[in-house]
Design an enzyme around this catalytic site. Structure first.
Site, PDB file in Angstrom:
ATOM      1  N   PHE A 310       2.464   0.102  -3.955  1.00 37.75           N
ATOM      2  CA  PHE A 310       2.227   1.377  -4.614  1.00 37.75           C
ATOM      3  C   PHE A 310       0.731   1.616  -4.772  1.00 37.75           C
ATOM      4  O   PHE A 310      -0.022   0.666  -4.737  1.00 37.75           O
ATOM      5  CB  PHE A 310       2.814   1.355  -6.033  1.00 37.75           C
ATOM      6  CG  PHE A 310       4.289   1.099  -6.088  1.00 37.75           C
ATOM      7  CD1 PHE A 310       5.198   2.087  -5.710  1.00 37.75           C
ATOM      8  CD2 PHE A 310       4.773  -0.122  -6.518  1.00 37.75           C
ATOM      9  CE1 PHE A 310       6.563   1.851  -5.802  1.00 37.75           C
ATOM     10  CE2 PHE A 310       6.146  -0.357  -6.596  1.00 37.75           C
ATOM     11  CZ  PHE A 310       7.039   0.622  -6.243  1.00 37.75           C
ATOM     12  N   GLU A 386      -0.270   4.325   0.815  1.00 41.31           N
ATOM     13  CA  GLU A 386       0.410   3.672  -0.306  1.00 41.31           C
ATOM     14  C   GLU A 386       0.960   4.763  -1.208  1.00 41.31           C
ATOM     15  O   GLU A 386       0.207   5.554  -1.782  1.00 41.31           O
ATOM     16  CB  GLU A 386      -0.575   2.795  -1.085  1.00 41.31           C
ATOM     17  CG  GLU A 386      -1.152   1.681  -0.233  1.00 41.31           C
ATOM     18  CD  GLU A 386      -0.832   0.308  -0.789  1.00 41.31           C
ATOM     19  OE1 GLU A 386       0.065   0.195  -1.648  1.00 41.31           O
ATOM     20  OE2 GLU A 386      -1.487  -0.649  -0.346  1.00 41.31           O
TER      21      GLU A 386
END
Ligand SMILES: *[C@@H]1O[C@H](CO)[C@@H](O)[C@H](O)[C@H]1NC(C)=O
Ligand SMILES: *[C@@H]1O[C@H](CO)[C@@H](O)[C@H](O)[C@H]1NC(C)=O
Length: 423
Positions: A310, A386
């Site tokens: 992430f 991401e």
């Protein structure tokens, strides 16, 4: 009888995340580049698992085993790096997440066949069946290729989408992949959503008249399946080196460190148990070889995007040393177009995307990544995107999937158009 009982005990212990007994996860936020570099040094020293990478003034998440907790927090305090606890006891937290996961999955199981829903993470089988169904329904533009199987024998499938059967050499190719790391479940749906938007629900036909597409939703089906079966933090492949006892205890390779470009020179660990173990040799993993072969078979790839999670970052080469390639200006311009489009469409809870060189954003080099490899073999625009993370838990709540696939697709479309305009 005894063997049977032992089996039950092992399964029970395993299901309860005993391996994370006493582990703690921390949010970390470096204030400047020096702190970011120092943080990376601490991570490397203790071989810690970075779940979400921090950037300057942007929080990341790191998992720390009991033996290293004191040293880790002492080191951060000495360096003046701010941190706070994410979960005090990972074992307990993961058990709670299991409950949530079980409830949500039983409320809406994987759909096999028909349109793929975006309110749930789908199984490997459901995604592959979806790809087969789309190809069967649209044989004139979509084809599924199964070049080989994963280490544990699951098919690795990608889709070739073209109105001209890849015969028009003026049409550049765009290649998207996801699921390189088992635990990054969120990286898969943006790729299947691209299939939907290019074949099933075409709102912009120029994306097909101007480009050919290669879409590989699950690079690492073994890691993804293992993660879904309860080891939610599993990142690597599941391969075993024959005759190597350590490898039995610590299987798997970080696929995104296994590519043959300055392989195993920085940001990796020779420890088989490390989460960034790059393998015995470059391209030891069949999953990385599939991506390599696609890159080599298509000489006209204009843009390659590898989705992961992430952090809300759009990162370009060179990841290994933070230097810029001769395409840096264009990489940055196209990256900004993608970020602008996503930022305009994104959920207000998500952070704005940051665009930049992968090594500089992370403050550390990473050797053997797919994005550096793609660029080294001639793909001018190669990105690691991401996706957003809320860091509520290790498991991203599926209520966010639909929003994320829609906003991310806005970015891919904007990037494709800008890439063509600068071609
Ligand atoms: C952690 O700190 C202890 C005590 O300061 C020290 O003895 C130990 O070697 C350190 N561990 C590592 C891996 O550096
Ligand atoms: C098709 O995609 C658009 C977004 O590009 C969306 O607004 C629309 O609801 C979709 N239609 C169907 C039938 O899924």
């Amino acid at each position: 009888m005894k063997v049977w009982l032992l089996g039950i005990l092992i399964v029970a212990a395993y299901a309860k995340h005993e391996e994370y007994d006493g582990w703690t996860s921390y949010y970390v936020v470096p204030y400047d580049f020096d702190q970011l570099e120092a943080f990376n040094f601490v991570v490397q020293k203790y071989d810690l698992d970075v779940y979400g990478h921090p950037a300057i003034k942007r929080e990341g998440l790191v998992l720390v085993d009991p033996a290293n907790k004191k040293n880790f927090t002492d080191a951060l305090e000495e360096l003046g790096i701010k941190y706070r606890i994410h979960t005090e006891d990972m074992k307990t937290h993961l058990n709670l997440e299991d409950q949530m996961f079980t409830d949500k999955v039983s409320a809406s199981p994987s759909r096999i066949g028909g349109r793929l829903p975006y309110n749930q993470y789908q199984s490997v089988e459901a995604i592959h069946k979806y790809m087969d169904d789309v190809a069967a329904a649209h044989p004139n533009i979509a084809r599924v290729v199964t070049p080989t199987n994963s280490f544990h024998g699951q098919p690795i499938k990608y889709m070739r989408i073209s109105t001209t059967n890849f015969q028009d050499s003026r049409k550049p190719v765009i290649f998207l992949d996801g699921g390189m790391h088992g635990r990054e479940w969120l990286s898969i749906p943006p790729v299947t959503y691209a299939i939907n938007q290019l074949v099933e629900n075409v709102t912009d036909p120029t994306l097909l008249s101007r480009f050919d597409w290669i879409l590989l939703p699950i690079v690492n089906p073994d890691g993804y399946r293992f993660s879904r079966q309860g080891s939610v933090t599993w990142r690597k492949s599941r391969s075993i080196v024959p005759g190597n006892q350590w490898s039995l205890m610590c299987p798997g390779v970080d696929i995104d460190r296994n590519f043959d470009f300055v392989w195993n020179t920085i940001g990796t660990s020779d420890n088989l148990c490390s989460y960034v173990y790059p393998g015995e040799r470059p391209f030891s993993e069949v999953e990385a070889r599939v991506v390599r072969d696609i890159l080599h078979q298509h000489r006209n790839i204009l843009m390659y995007i590898s989705f992961s999670s992430f952090g809300s970052f759009i990162m370009y080469p060179w990841a290994f040393d933070g230097s810029l390639s001769e395409h840096a200006f264009r990489q940055h311009a196209v990256g900004i177009s993608m970020a602008d489009a996503i930022n305009a469409a994104k959920h207000p809870n998500f952070l704005n995307y940051r665009v930049g060189n992968a090594g500089l954003i992370r403050g550390s080099g990473m050797a053997g990544t797919s994005v550096d490899y793609a660029h080294s073999v001639g793909v001018p625009l190669a990105y690691s995107i991401e996706l957003p993370g809320l860091f509520g838990g290790y498991w991203m709540d599926p209520i966010w999937i639909e929003q994320i696939v829609i906003e991310t697709w806005e970015g891919v479309k904007a990037g494709a158009r800008r890439a063509l305009a600068t071609n």
